[in-house]
Scaffold this motif. Structure first.
Motif: not given
Lengths: 268, 224
Positions: A258, A265, A162, A169, A261-262, A165-166
C-alpha cells in the motif's frame, strides 16, 4: 482523540483483513481435519470370487492402502441357522470373499468411480460398493461453505485494502510539506516515505496483536464456555502459534504494497 | 565539477505549459560569487531559481548546474545534486513537527551522516546563527527572523557549493533581515560558497562585491 482516530482508521481495516485471513485459516484447518476424519472412517466394500491380498488390490489401483477380509464363517453361521452342518459347510464354500478396502487419501466422487471401474475390470472381482453419496455429501457442503467464505473474505479484503490506501493518501497529504522539503534537499523516495512506512508498520503490528488476541480469547475462553463439543474437541484448530507469524507477515506485506501504491501512483 | 562555472545557462527558455516565463537567457556564475537577481513581481525570478535546483526543467537551451545538465536529468543525479545545494525560502519551509536541531541537520540525515557528526554540526551551526539556546524548541515557537536563521543554518549544514535563496528576507523586519544578509555574506566570503539570491531589492547594507542580474521582458540581463 485525533491521535486515536489517526491510527484507528488504519488499524480497523487492517484488522478486518487479518480477521478474515485467520477465519479462513481456521476454517481450512477444520475442513482438512474433517477430510482426514472422513478418509480414515471410509472403506469400500468388495466382493471377490477368489481370495485377494493387498498387493493384488494395489495392482488394480495404487490408491488402495489397506484391505481387510470380512470373516466369512461368522456370516455363514448367520445364514445357515437351522441348517445341518454339511449344508452349512456347502454354504460357506459357496460364499464369495468379502473385503473392506481403505484408500490412501480423500477421493472425490469421480475418483471413487474411477477406482470402482479399475476394480471391476478384474475377472476376480464380482462387485464393488463405494457408498460414494453419503461419503461426499457432507464434504461437499463443507467445500461450498469454504468457497462462499473465500468469496466473502476476498471481497471484504479488497474493500479493506482500498480503505487502507485511502488512509495512506490522507497520511501522505498530512505529511506532504515534510515530504516536499525532504525532496528539495535531495531525499530519495524511500526516505521521504519513511514517515508513512513507520506509522503503517507500527499500526500493522498493533492490528496483528489485537487480531491474535481476539482468536486466543476465542480459543481459551469462548470455546470452553460455549460447550459446543466440536469446538472443545478441535480447540487447537482455533489459533496456532504459527498463525501469529502468518498474520504479521501478511500485515507487513500489505503495508509495503500500500505504501508503494500510494507513493508511486501519484508522485508529485 | 571541472568547469570554473557553478551555473552556466545558454539560450535558456523556461515555460509553464505553453506560457514562456524566461526566453533565450544566457548567463553564467563563477565559484565564490555573490549574485542578486531582481525583477518585478511575476517576472520569473522564482521560476529561474526553481530551475536551478531542478524543480522545473528547461524547455529549450542548456542549463548546467554544478557540472550537470538540468535538461533531462535523472532522478538519481538530481537527488545527488540537491544534497550539495543549500536552499533558503521566503516561507522558511521548516518541518514544524521537528525540533530546531533536527531541522538543521536534515541535509546531513539525507546524506546518511552518523548521529555523532549530526550532533557536532548542529551545535556548530546553531552557535553560528546564534540559536544554541533554542535547539530543542520547535519552529513555531520561534519568531520569523529566528526561523529564517534556522533555514540559513540548514542551508549551510553540508557545506554546499551553491546557496540558492528565494526572497530570504521577504517576511522579516529590518533587524532580522540584516542578520540574514550578514550570515550569507559570511558564507560567501569565508567558505567561498557561491550565493544566488532572488529578491525585490538589493539591501543597502550590503558591503561586499556582488553581481546583479535583472529579469525583464522574459530576458535575463546583467546590470552590474
Amino acid at each position: 482523540m485525533k491521535f486515536v482516530k489517526y491510527h484507528l482508521t488504519f488499524i480497523l481495516p487492517m484488522m478486518a483483513i487479518l480477521l478474515g485471513i485467520e477465519f479462513f485459516l481456521v476454517f481450512d484447518r477444520a475442513t482438512d481435519s474433517y477430510r482426514t476424519q472422513l478418509q480414515e472412517g471410509y472403506s469400500m466394500f468388495v466382493v471377490a470370487k477368489k481370495p485377494l491380498e493387498l498387493k493384488d488390490f494395489k495392482r488394480l489401483n495404487s490408491h488402495i492402502s489397506q484391505s481387510e477380509e470380512v470373516d466369512k464363517e461368522a456370516l455363514a453361521i448367520q445364514i445357515s441357522k437351522g441348517v445341518n452342518q454339511t449344508n452349512s459347510k456347502e454354504i460357506l464354500k459357496a460364499l464369495p470373499y468379502f473385503y473392506n478396502v481403505k484408500l490412501d487419501s480423500y477421493m472425490s466422487s469421480s475418483e471413487l468411480r474411477s477406482i470402482k471401474e479399475d476394480l471391476e475390470e478384474s475377472d476376480t472381482i464380482r462387485r464393488v460398493e463405494t457408498f460414494g453419496s453419503s461419503y461426499t455429501d457432507s464434504y461437499k457442503l463443507f467445500n461450498f461453505i469454504q468457497f462462499t467464505l473465500k468469496v466473502f473474505l476476498g471481497f471484504m479484503g479488497l474493500i479493506s485494502f482500498f480503505l487502507i490506501i485511502k488512509q495512506m493518501e490522507i497520511w501522505k497529504y498530512l505529511h506532504r510539506e515534510r515530504m516536499q522539503v525532504m525532496e528539495i534537499f535531495g531525499a530519495s523516495l524511500m526516505l521521504r516515505s519513511g514517515v508513512l512506512f513507520k506509522t503503517a508498520v507500527i499500526d500493522a503490528i498493533i492490528a496483528t496483536f489485537v487480531t491474535s488476541g481476539v482468536f486466543l480469547a476465542l480459543k481459551y475462553y469462548w470455546a470452553q464456555e460455549s460447550r459446543i463439543d466440536i469446538l472443545i474437541q478441535k480447540q487447537n484448530l482455533l489459533f496456532q502459534s504459527t498463525d501469529f507469524l502468518i498474520l504479521l507477515g501478511i500485515s507487513l506485506f500489505i503495508v509495503i504494497i500500500s505504501v508503494y501504491f500510494v507513493v508511486f501512483s501519484n508522485k508529485d | 565539477m571541472s568547469s570554473n562555472f557553478v551555473i552556466n545557462a545558454r539560450n535558456l527558455t523556461l515555460s509553464y505549459g505553453d506560457k514562456e516565463i524566461i526566453r533565450d537567457a544566457s548567463f553564467s556564475v563563477k565559484k565564490g560569487e555573490f549574485v542578486f537577481i531582481t525583477g518585478p513581481s511575476g517576472s520569473g525570478k522564482s521560476t529561474l531559481l526553481k530551475s536551478l535546483y531542478g524543480q522545473i526543467e528547461p524547455t529549450e537551451g542548456s542549463l548546467i548546474v554544478g557540472g550537470l545538465e538540468m535538461g533531462g536529468i535523472s532522478n538519481g543525479k538530481l537527488q545527488e545534486l540537491r544534497t550539495h545545494l543549500g536552499i533558503i525560502f521566503q516561507d522558511y519551509k521548516l518541518i514544524n513537527e521537528w525540533t530546531v536541531k533536527k531541522n538543521v541537520v536534515l541535509p546531513l540525515m539525507i546524506a546518511g551522516y552518523s548521529i555523532d557528526v549530526q550532533e557536532t554540526q548542529a551545535e556548530r551551526l546553531l552557535k553560528h546563527v546564534r540559536l544554541s539556546e533554542h535547539k530543542e524548541r520547535y519552529p513555531l515557537e520561534l519568531s520569523g527572523g529566528e526561523q529564517q536563521r534556522v533555514g540559513v543554518a540548514r542551508a549551510l549544514a553540508k557545506n554546499p557549493f551553491l546557496i540558492l535563496a528565494d526572497e530570504p528576507t521577504g517576511n522579516l523586519d529590518e533587524y532580522s533581515s540584516n542578520v540574514i544578509w550578514d550570515l550569507m555574506e559570511n558564507a560567501c566570503e569565508q567558505l567561498k560558497t557561491t550565493v544566488l539570491v532572488v529578491t525585490h531589492k538589493i539591501p543597502s547594507i550590503f558591503s561586499n562585491p556582488y553581481r546583479h542580474f535583472i529579469i525583464e521582458s522574459k530576458g535575463v540581463y546583467e546590470v552590474r
